[in-house]
Write an enzyme that holds these catalytic residues in place. Structure first.
Site, PDB file in Angstrom:
ATOM      1  N   ALA A  61      47.472  50.353  43.344  1.00  0.00           N
ATOM      2  CA  ALA A  61      47.483  51.071  44.609  1.00  0.00           C
ATOM      3  C   ALA A  61      48.379  50.368  45.625  1.00  0.00           C
ATOM      4  O   ALA A  61      48.678  49.182  45.515  1.00  0.00           O
ATOM      5  CB  ALA A  61      46.067  51.186  45.160  1.00  0.00           C
ATOM      6  N   GLY A 106      45.099  51.104  39.682  1.00  0.00           N
ATOM      7  CA  GLY A 106      45.319  52.534  39.496  1.00  0.00           C
ATOM      8  C   GLY A 106      46.349  52.850  38.440  1.00  0.00           C
ATOM      9  O   GLY A 106      46.289  53.915  37.816  1.00  0.00           O
ATOM     10  N   GLU A 109      44.474  52.784  35.307  1.00  0.00           N
ATOM     11  CA  GLU A 109      43.581  53.951  35.304  1.00  0.00           C
ATOM     12  C   GLU A 109      44.348  55.221  34.936  1.00  0.00           C
ATOM     13  O   GLU A 109      43.833  56.080  34.213  1.00  0.00           O
ATOM     14  CB  GLU A 109      42.904  54.078  36.663  1.00  0.00           C
ATOM     15  CG  GLU A 109      41.859  52.991  36.892  1.00  0.00           C
ATOM     16  CD  GLU A 109      41.310  52.969  38.299  1.00  0.00           C
ATOM     17  OE1 GLU A 109      40.069  53.049  38.452  1.00  0.00           O
ATOM     18  OE2 GLU A 109      42.094  52.865  39.256  1.00  0.00           O
ATOM     19  N   GLU A 129      40.653  44.768  40.960  1.00  0.00           N
ATOM     20  CA  GLU A 129      40.040  45.154  42.229  1.00  0.00           C
ATOM     21  C   GLU A 129      38.954  44.178  42.691  1.00  0.00           C
ATOM     22  O   GLU A 129      38.771  43.960  43.890  1.00  0.00           O
ATOM     23  CB  GLU A 129      39.442  46.567  42.116  1.00  0.00           C
ATOM     24  CG  GLU A 129      40.472  47.684  42.060  1.00  0.00           C
ATOM     25  CD  GLU A 129      40.957  47.984  40.653  1.00  0.00           C
ATOM     26  OE1 GLU A 129      41.611  49.023  40.468  1.00  0.00           O
ATOM     27  OE2 GLU A 129      40.672  47.180  39.735  1.00  0.00           O
TER      28      GLU A 129
END
Length: 254
Positions: A61, A106, A109, A129
């Site tokens: 991110a 992300g 992901e 994270e």
């Protein structure tokens, strides 16, 4: 910042922000969503994802965007990422992530939301994270244990550690390592299933995916239903006939 191109029977989505290691801003996530929607209208047989440049598939991110947001905006951001990546669960054809470098947060992901993952031997992956006092929010806590098992998933999520390509292959996080160009390796893998019947591929993906969420007794009923539907397609008739006649089937996706 997101490029969508057609390459024969394939569609290729490239995260094109190499100066920021292809980090996922909310604008890029929306662009990914729009690219998936556009590709859904094309006559394709596989959807590929990769990152621009040599360093990263996607480094995660855009951290600056995550700071100082109201509670409901934080929730909406997580739901945007989840909703976008979940489109790949029901996309009409299989998808492949060509992981050409870093795939963190992300980015990993997104890769895990794809049907398959092909990685460069130099690729690095992780969900860091926890090191920021956060947890994955775009599906990482749900898709990782389905790929590598609960114990390995908990270790990765709770430590935030990075795994290399070889370890990722061993644990089942990626399907294959590329010997050369990772996008070309992903295209070669796509070539192994793009000649099959699209209805049969869809039935098979649906049966396997639903097996993860149901008891085996219910999963077997689902499999029986879907395999029966597969028999009713024209492609099944063609496939069986071609086998008997000792020739290659000519599937028409019907």
């Amino acid at each position: 910042m997101v490029d969508l191109v057609r390459d024969g029977a394939l569609a290729v989505i490239t995260l094109n922000r190499p100066d920021a290691l292809n980090a996922l801003s909310f604008a890029i996530i929306r662009d990914i969503s729009a690219a998936i929607n556009e590709a859904a209208g094309w006559d394709i047989r596989a959807l590929l994802f990769t990152g621009a440049g040599e360093k990263a598939f996607c480094a995660g991110a855009d951290i600056k965007e995550l700071m100082g947001r109201p509670l409901m905006e934080e929730r909406a951001g997580a739901e945007l990422g989840q909703r976008t990546f979940a489109k790949l669960d029901t996309f009409k054809v299989p998808s492949i992530a060509a992981i050409n470098g870093y795939a963190f947060g992300g980015g990993l992901e997104l890769a895990m939301a794809c049907t398959f993952r092909v990685a460069s031997p130099k690729a690095k992956m992780g969900l860091p994270e926890i090191k920021l006092g956060l947890i994955p929010g775009y599906g990482g806590t749900q898709r990782l244990p389905r790929l590598v098992g609960e114990a390995r998933a908990l270790e990765m999520v709770l430590t935030g550690r990075t795994v290399g390509a070889e370890e990722a292959l061993t644990m089942g996080l990626v399907n294959r390592l590329a010997e050369g160009d990772v996008l070309e390796a992903a295209k070669a893998m796509a070539g192994e299933f793009t000649g099959h019947s699209l209805p049969a591929l869809a039935f098979a993906r649906d049966a396997v995916r639903r097996a993860l969420d149901t008891p085996i007794s219910e999963g077997l009923r689902i499999e029986a239903d879907l395999s029966t539907l597969a028999y009713r397609t024209q492609d099944a008739t063609e496939g069986l006939t071609a086998f008997v006649e000792k020739r290659k089937p000519n599937f028409q996706d019907r």
